[in-house]
Design a protein around this motif. Structure first.
Motif, short mmCIF file in Angstrom:
data_model
loop_
_atom_site.label_atom_id
_atom_site.label_comp_id
_atom_site.label_asym_id
_atom_site.label_seq_id
_atom_site.Cartn_x
_atom_site.Cartn_y
_atom_site.Cartn_z
N LEU A 1 0.76 -1.12 0.03
CA LEU A 1 -0.08 0.17 0.00
C LEU A 1 0.81 1.24 -0.13
O LEU A 1 0.49 2.22 -0.62
CB LEU A 1 -0.96 0.04 1.37
N GLY A 2 1.95 1.26 0.76
CA GLY A 2 2.68 2.49 0.51
C GLY A 2 3.53 2.76 -0.72
O GLY A 2 3.59 3.90 -1.03
N THR B 1 3.67 5.81 -5.54
CA THR B 1 3.56 5.70 -7.06
C THR B 1 2.52 6.86 -7.47
O THR B 1 2.78 7.72 -8.25
CB THR B 1 3.34 4.23 -7.49
N GLY B 2 1.44 6.72 -6.80
CA GLY B 2 0.18 7.68 -7.02
C GLY B 2 0.36 9.09 -6.67
O GLY B 2 0.21 9.92 -7.71
N GLY C 1 0.87 14.04 -8.00
CA GLY C 1 1.17 15.17 -7.22
C GLY C 1 1.70 16.21 -8.04
O GLY C 1 2.23 15.99 -9.10
N ASP C 2 1.75 17.63 -7.52
CA ASP C 2 2.37 18.68 -8.25
C ASP C 2 3.80 18.84 -7.82
O ASP C 2 4.20 19.38 -6.97
CB ASP C 2 1.62 20.09 -7.69
N LEU C 3 4.45 18.10 -8.51
CA LEU C 3 6.03 18.19 -8.26
C LEU C 3 6.94 19.03 -9.41
O LEU C 3 7.95 18.83 -9.31
CB LEU C 3 6.50 16.57 -8.51
#
Length: 82
Positions: free
Chosen positions: A52-53, A58-59, A64-66
């Motif tokens: 799950l981590g 990965t999600g 995400g705004d990277l």
């Protein structure tokens, strides 16, 4: 051919001889067979948390705004200050 995996042959024979004192022997048998299952459950839970981590990381990397903030930077430079 009859397969019984619920009880050991010694437990079956002793419960037949005791004449119905089955609950105490069943409880002792269950405790004896469940002895090693706790570590297996811990390992499965740890493996589930790792998976799950990894999926969460990965999600976040994809969604995400990277993107770096871009902007112009101006700084005065003093050359030959003599």
């Amino acid at each position: 051919m009859l397969y019984t995996f619920a009880q050991e042959p010694a437990a079956v024979a002793s419960s037949a001889v005791s004449g119905g004192n089955k609950s105490r022997e069943d409880q002792a048998f269950r405790e004896k067979t469940r002895k090693g299952k706790t570590m297996g459950r811990i390992i499965k839970a740890l493996l589930l948390l790792v998976i799950l981590g990894f999926v969460g990381l990965t999600g976040y990397a994809y969604l995400g705004d990277l993107a770096p903030v871009q902007g112009e930077v101006k700084k005065p430079v003093v050359l030959n200050a003599n």
